[in-house]
Design an enzyme around this catalytic site. Structure first.
Site, short mmCIF file in Angstrom:
data_model
loop_
_atom_site.label_atom_id
_atom_site.label_comp_id
_atom_site.label_asym_id
_atom_site.label_seq_id
_atom_site.Cartn_x
_atom_site.Cartn_y
_atom_site.Cartn_z
N LYS A 94 0.83 -1.22 0.00
CA LYS A 94 0.00 0.00 0.00
C LYS A 94 0.86 1.25 0.00
O LYS A 94 0.74 2.13 0.87
CB LYS A 94 -0.98 0.02 1.17
CG LYS A 94 -2.00 -1.12 1.10
CD LYS A 94 -3.14 -0.96 2.08
CE LYS A 94 -4.17 -2.06 1.96
NZ LYS A 94 -3.71 -3.38 2.46
O1 6AU Z 1 -9.45 -11.79 5.62
P1 6AU Z 1 -8.73 -10.89 6.62
O2 6AU Z 1 -9.61 -9.83 7.21
O3 6AU Z 1 -7.99 -11.68 7.65
O4 6AU Z 1 -7.55 -10.16 5.80
C1 6AU Z 1 -7.82 -9.22 4.79
C2 6AU Z 1 -6.54 -8.79 4.12
C3 6AU Z 1 -5.56 -8.03 4.98
C4 6AU Z 1 -5.73 -6.58 4.59
O5 6AU Z 1 -4.52 -5.85 4.66
C5 6AU Z 1 -6.22 -6.67 3.15
O6 6AU Z 1 -6.85 -7.94 3.02
N1 6AU Z 1 -7.19 -5.62 2.73
C6 6AU Z 1 -6.95 -4.82 1.61
C7 6AU Z 1 -5.94 -5.09 0.62
C8 6AU Z 1 -5.81 -6.38 0.03
O7 6AU Z 1 -5.31 -4.23 0.11
C9 6AU Z 1 -7.79 -3.74 1.33
C10 6AU Z 1 -8.97 -3.57 2.07
O8 6AU Z 1 -9.79 -2.71 1.77
N2 6AU Z 1 -9.22 -4.43 3.09
C11 6AU Z 1 -8.37 -5.45 3.43
O9 6AU Z 1 -8.68 -6.20 4.36
O10 6AU Z 1 -4.25 -8.48 4.66
#
Ligand code: 6AU
Length: 259
Positions: A94
């Protein structure tokens, strides 16, 4: 043209970014549109998880800076596992600074992200300089997912920001693999890939603002091409089995969407 009804196989021809085309091919070969969020803090855990879920994923998403025992040789092991199981390495850095600083963060420091991550994430907030910095580094083998929306409650991103981010993605289509978002925002651009986090078997949330939709909702209503699943898999007793289950559910939801 409606990206949501088009099979991944047909979308390859629309890809301007080489990594997008490569990613679609892996997805088709493995029948997987699952990206694991490998958010663990020990190197051994990361490597074990990567090897276990490897057969079921198209992308392994890392936050490399959360590892407590990182050493540079971890990267080669990770690369070997990625090659063994045919998935891409994706560092969710990011980036969100001025171009010059992003250039340093991308290429230098302990992690040397550009030397191993085929895909990275970036915020659009600081403008074109950031993408110029990533583009300017030695490659046409790299891809960026731009964040146009987030899954977290109370996000300050508004509709104008989201639309400008899509515009930026189209302007930089040779570098941009796709968009991280929660809604079907760019249905007329089949070369771009929608990556959607906030996915679990059931809708819900965590205690820090994360919001989850189910597999069917993200694939069929929200326009996801690839779903990011972290704790839904990493906290299960059998991550390999859980990843396989998510893979099957996600792929079936995709097949239903293009019917
Ligand atoms: O399924 P989780 O909640 O354990 O993990 C979600 C993952 C984390 C966050 O850093 C990422 O997805 N993420 C991102 C990304 C991919 O950029 C954007 C967002 O809006 N929400 C999010 O959770 O590693």
């Amino acid at each position: 043209i409606d990206r949501l009804r088009m099979p991944y196989s047909e979308r390859i021809d629309y890809c301007k970014n080489k990594v997008s085309a490569k990613l679609f091919k892996i997805m088709l070969e493995k029948k997987s549109n699952l990206c694991i969020a490998a958010d663990v803090t020990a190197v051994s855990e990361l490597l074990d998880l990567a090897d276990q879920v490897g057969p079921h994923i198209c992308l392994l998403k890392t936050h490399i800076d959360i590892l407590e025992d990182f050493t540079p040789d971890v990267i080669q092991t990770l690369k070997d596992i990625a090659e063994k199981h045919n998935f891409l390495l994706f560092e969710d850095r990011k980036f969100a600074d001025i171009g010059k600083t992003v250039q340093l963060q991308y290429n230098k420091g302990v992690y040397r992200i550009s030397s191993w991550a085929e895909i990275v994430t970036a915020h659009s907030v600081t403008g074109n300089g950031l993408l110029d910095a990533i583009k300017g580094s030695d490659n046409d083998t790299k891809g960026v997912f731009l964040l146009a929306e987030t899954s977290s409650a109370g996000s300050l991103i508004n509709g104008a920001y989201t639309q400008s981010t899509i515009k930026m993605a189209l302007q930089y289509n040779e570098l941009v693999t796709g968009i991280v978002c929660q809604n079907p925002l760019f249905t007329e651009h089949p070369g771009l890939i929608q990556l959607t986090p906030g996915v679990q078997l059931q809708a819900g949330k965590d205690n820090l603002g994360q919001q989850y939709n189910s597999v069917e909702v993200v694939m069929q209503e929200k326009g996801a091409d690839i779903a990011v699943v972290g704790r839904g898999i990493t906290l299960s007793t059998d991550p390999a089995k859980s990843a396989e289950n998510y893979k099957k559910l996600l792929w079936n939801a995709y097949l239903k969407r293009i019917e």
